[in-house]
Write a protein that holds these residues in place. Structure first.
Motif, mmCIF file in Angstrom:
data_model
loop_
_atom_site.group_PDB
_atom_site.id
_atom_site.type_symbol
_atom_site.label_atom_id
_atom_site.label_comp_id
_atom_site.label_asym_id
_atom_site.label_seq_id
_atom_site.Cartn_x
_atom_site.Cartn_y
_atom_site.Cartn_z
ATOM 1 N N ILE A 1 -0.681 6.459 17.222
ATOM 2 C CA ILE A 1 0.099 6.356 15.986
ATOM 3 C C ILE A 1 -0.575 5.362 15.051
ATOM 4 C CG2 ILE A 1 2.319 5.694 14.982
ATOM 5 C CD1 ILE A 1 3.618 6.455 17.631
ATOM 6 N N ALA A 2 -0.657 5.735 13.786
ATOM 7 C CA ALA A 2 -1.183 4.836 12.754
ATOM 8 C C ALA A 2 -0.086 4.608 11.727
ATOM 9 C CB ALA A 2 -2.414 5.430 12.096
ATOM 10 N N LYS A 3 0.288 3.353 11.533
ATOM 11 C CA LYS A 3 1.260 2.993 10.508
ATOM 12 C C LYS A 3 0.491 2.665 9.241
ATOM 13 C CE LYS A 3 4.701 1.247 13.684
ATOM 14 N NZ LYS A 3 5.567 0.119 14.058
ATOM 15 N N VAL A 4 0.770 3.425 8.196
ATOM 16 C CA VAL A 4 0.051 3.298 6.936
ATOM 17 C C VAL A 4 1.012 2.724 5.897
ATOM 18 C CG1 VAL A 4 -1.237 4.534 5.164
ATOM 19 C CG2 VAL A 4 -1.339 5.310 7.542
ATOM 20 N N TYR A 5 0.622 1.593 5.305
ATOM 21 C CA TYR A 5 1.434 0.940 4.284
ATOM 22 C C TYR A 5 0.833 1.241 2.918
ATOM 23 C CZ TYR A 5 3.684 -1.451 8.114
ATOM 24 O OH TYR A 5 4.391 -1.724 9.266
ATOM 25 N N LEU A 6 1.653 1.843 2.048
ATOM 26 C CA LEU A 6 1.194 2.274 0.734
ATOM 27 C C LEU A 6 1.744 1.363 -0.348
ATOM 28 C CD1 LEU A 6 1.829 6.109 1.052
ATOM 29 C CD2 LEU A 6 -0.311 4.898 1.402
ATOM 30 N N SER A 7 0.891 0.997 -1.273
ATOM 31 C CA SER A 7 1.288 0.252 -2.452
ATOM 32 C C SER A 7 1.257 1.225 -3.624
ATOM 33 C CB SER A 7 0.322 -0.908 -2.686
ATOM 34 O OG SER A 7 0.678 -1.608 -3.829
ATOM 35 N N ILE A 8 2.407 1.388 -4.282
ATOM 36 C CA ILE A 8 2.549 2.405 -5.317
ATOM 37 C C ILE A 8 2.850 1.731 -6.650
ATOM 38 C CG2 ILE A 8 3.877 4.423 -6.058
ATOM 39 C CD1 ILE A 8 4.429 4.922 -3.054
ATOM 40 N N PHE A 9 2.095 2.129 -7.682
ATOM 41 C CA PHE A 9 2.327 1.617 -9.020
ATOM 42 C C PHE A 9 2.557 2.788 -9.950
ATOM 43 C CE2 PHE A 9 0.947 0.359 -13.250
ATOM 44 C CZ PHE A 9 1.689 -0.797 -13.416
ATOM 45 N N PRO A 10 3.558 2.843 -10.739
ATOM 46 C CA PRO A 10 4.630 1.870 -10.922
ATOM 47 C C PRO A 10 5.628 1.921 -9.769
ATOM 48 C CG PRO A 10 4.974 3.738 -12.377
ATOM 49 C CD PRO A 10 3.664 3.966 -11.681
ATOM 50 N N SER A 11 6.214 0.787 -9.480
ATOM 51 C CA SER A 11 7.069 0.674 -8.304
ATOM 52 C C SER A 11 8.374 1.452 -8.443
ATOM 53 C CB SER A 11 7.362 -0.799 -7.997
ATOM 54 O OG SER A 11 7.985 -1.410 -9.104
ATOM 55 N N GLU A 12 8.747 1.855 -9.678
ATOM 56 C CA GLU A 12 9.966 2.643 -9.858
ATOM 57 C C GLU A 12 9.837 4.017 -9.206
ATOM 58 O OE1 GLU A 12 8.331 1.468 -12.850
ATOM 59 O OE2 GLU A 12 9.407 -0.423 -12.576
ATOM 60 N N LYS A 13 8.629 4.529 -9.149
ATOM 61 C CA LYS A 13 8.401 5.847 -8.553
ATOM 62 C C LYS A 13 8.097 5.757 -7.055
ATOM 63 C CE LYS A 13 6.448 7.933 -12.705
ATOM 64 N NZ LYS A 13 5.271 8.643 -13.254
ATOM 65 N N GLY A 14 8.189 4.574 -6.477
ATOM 66 C CA GLY A 14 7.786 4.352 -5.093
ATOM 67 C C GLY A 14 8.508 5.216 -4.093
ATOM 68 N N ALA A 15 9.840 5.261 -4.164
ATOM 69 C CA ALA A 15 10.612 6.029 -3.182
ATOM 70 C C ALA A 15 10.330 7.521 -3.306
ATOM 71 C CB ALA A 15 12.097 5.748 -3.369
ATOM 72 N N GLU A 16 10.202 7.990 -4.530
ATOM 73 C CA GLU A 16 9.942 9.412 -4.768
ATOM 74 C C GLU A 16 8.568 9.825 -4.228
ATOM 75 O OE1 GLU A 16 8.835 12.092 -8.673
ATOM 76 O OE2 GLU A 16 10.182 10.378 -8.915
ATOM 77 N N ILE A 17 7.562 9.026 -4.510
ATOM 78 C CA ILE A 17 6.205 9.343 -4.054
ATOM 79 C C ILE A 17 6.097 9.203 -2.542
ATOM 80 C CG2 ILE A 17 3.801 8.573 -4.167
ATOM 81 C CD1 ILE A 17 4.280 7.987 -7.127
ATOM 82 N N LEU A 18 6.747 8.186 -1.978
ATOM 83 C CA LEU A 18 6.713 8.001 -0.526
ATOM 84 C C LEU A 18 7.352 9.187 0.187
ATOM 85 C CD1 LEU A 18 5.973 6.093 1.811
ATOM 86 C CD2 LEU A 18 8.276 5.142 1.603
ATOM 87 N N GLU A 19 8.446 9.707 -0.348
ATOM 88 C CA GLU A 19 9.090 10.883 0.237
ATOM 89 C C GLU A 19 8.167 12.096 0.172
ATOM 90 O OE1 GLU A 19 11.797 12.810 2.394
ATOM 91 O OE2 GLU A 19 11.952 10.702 1.828
ATOM 92 N N SER A 20 7.468 12.254 -0.943
ATOM 93 C CA SER A 20 6.521 13.356 -1.084
ATOM 94 C C SER A 20 5.364 13.223 -0.088
ATOM 95 C CB SER A 20 5.989 13.386 -2.511
ATOM 96 O OG SER A 20 4.970 14.327 -2.636
ATOM 97 N N VAL A 21 4.886 11.991 0.089
ATOM 98 C CA VAL A 21 3.790 11.758 1.042
ATOM 99 C C VAL A 21 4.257 12.058 2.461
ATOM 100 C CG1 VAL A 21 2.388 9.939 2.073
ATOM 101 C CG2 VAL A 21 2.540 10.127 -0.395
ATOM 102 N N ARG A 22 5.473 11.658 2.786
ATOM 103 C CA ARG A 22 5.996 11.928 4.134
ATOM 104 C C ARG A 22 6.166 13.423 4.388
ATOM 105 N NH1 ARG A 22 10.459 7.063 4.583
ATOM 106 N NH2 ARG A 22 8.958 5.452 5.208
ATOM 107 N N LYS A 23 6.551 14.176 3.360
ATOM 108 C CA LYS A 23 6.681 15.631 3.515
ATOM 109 C C LYS A 23 5.320 16.289 3.744
ATOM 110 C CE LYS A 23 10.903 16.305 0.899
ATOM 111 N NZ LYS A 23 11.507 16.840 -0.343
ATOM 112 N N ASN A 24 4.281 15.723 3.130
ATOM 113 C CA ASN A 24 2.935 16.287 3.243
ATOM 114 C C ASN A 24 2.084 15.573 4.289
ATOM 115 O OD1 ASN A 24 3.377 18.166 1.162
ATOM 116 N ND2 ASN A 24 3.018 16.573 -0.358
ATOM 117 N N ALA A 25 2.711 14.896 5.230
ATOM 118 C CA ALA A 25 1.977 14.102 6.226
ATOM 119 C C ALA A 25 1.047 14.960 7.078
ATOM 120 C CB ALA A 25 2.951 13.333 7.109
ATOM 121 N N LYS A 26 1.463 16.183 7.393
ATOM 122 C CA LYS A 26 0.615 17.034 8.232
ATOM 123 C C LYS A 26 -0.661 17.455 7.506
ATOM 124 C CE LYS A 26 4.136 18.708 11.308
ATOM 125 N NZ LYS A 26 4.648 19.810 12.084
#
Length: 111
Positions: free
Chosen positions: A46-71
């Motif tokens: 397992i690799a835990k990847v920590y993402l820094s997203i700018f602008p931070s207002e879009k952080g939750a939305e982009i993180l959810e998209s990244v998690r959906k496309n993890a495969k």
């Protein structure tokens, strides 16, 4: 305690994932996603990847998209590191909010 092998794999995965995210975020203007830290478990499964997203207002939305496309991200990563790693670890994505925390501390100190 992190072994030398783990730290080398962490750096390799961070470099390749940063390149993948840089190529993907060039398509969407005004958004920047960077990989701040990668931590691999001792068994390299397992690799835990920590993402820094700018602008931070879009952080939750982009993180959810990244998690959906993890495969698909893992598949792209596997094709890039196929000669260095036998098995590509499972990717878990987290939001790195350390920059927001630092800004909050600075604003509190300035008051």
């Amino acid at each position: 305690m992190e072994t030398i092998r783990q730290s080398k794999i962490n750096r390799l995965l961070q470099k390749e994932l940063s390149d993948i995210f840089r190529n993907e975020t060039q398509k969407s203007h005004g958004t920047l996603v960077s990989v701040s830290v990668v931590r691999v478990t001792p068994d390299l499964s397992i690799a835990k990847v920590y993402l820094s997203i700018f602008p931070s207002e879009k952080g939750a939305e982009i993180l959810e998209s990244v998690r959906k496309n993890a495969k698909s991200i893992r598949f792209d990563l596997a094709s890039r590191v196929r000669f260095q790693l036998r098995k590509t670890p499972e990717l878990q994505f987290y939001l790195d909010d350390s920059l927001d925390y630092i800004d909050n501390i600075d604003s509190l100190l300035n008051k």
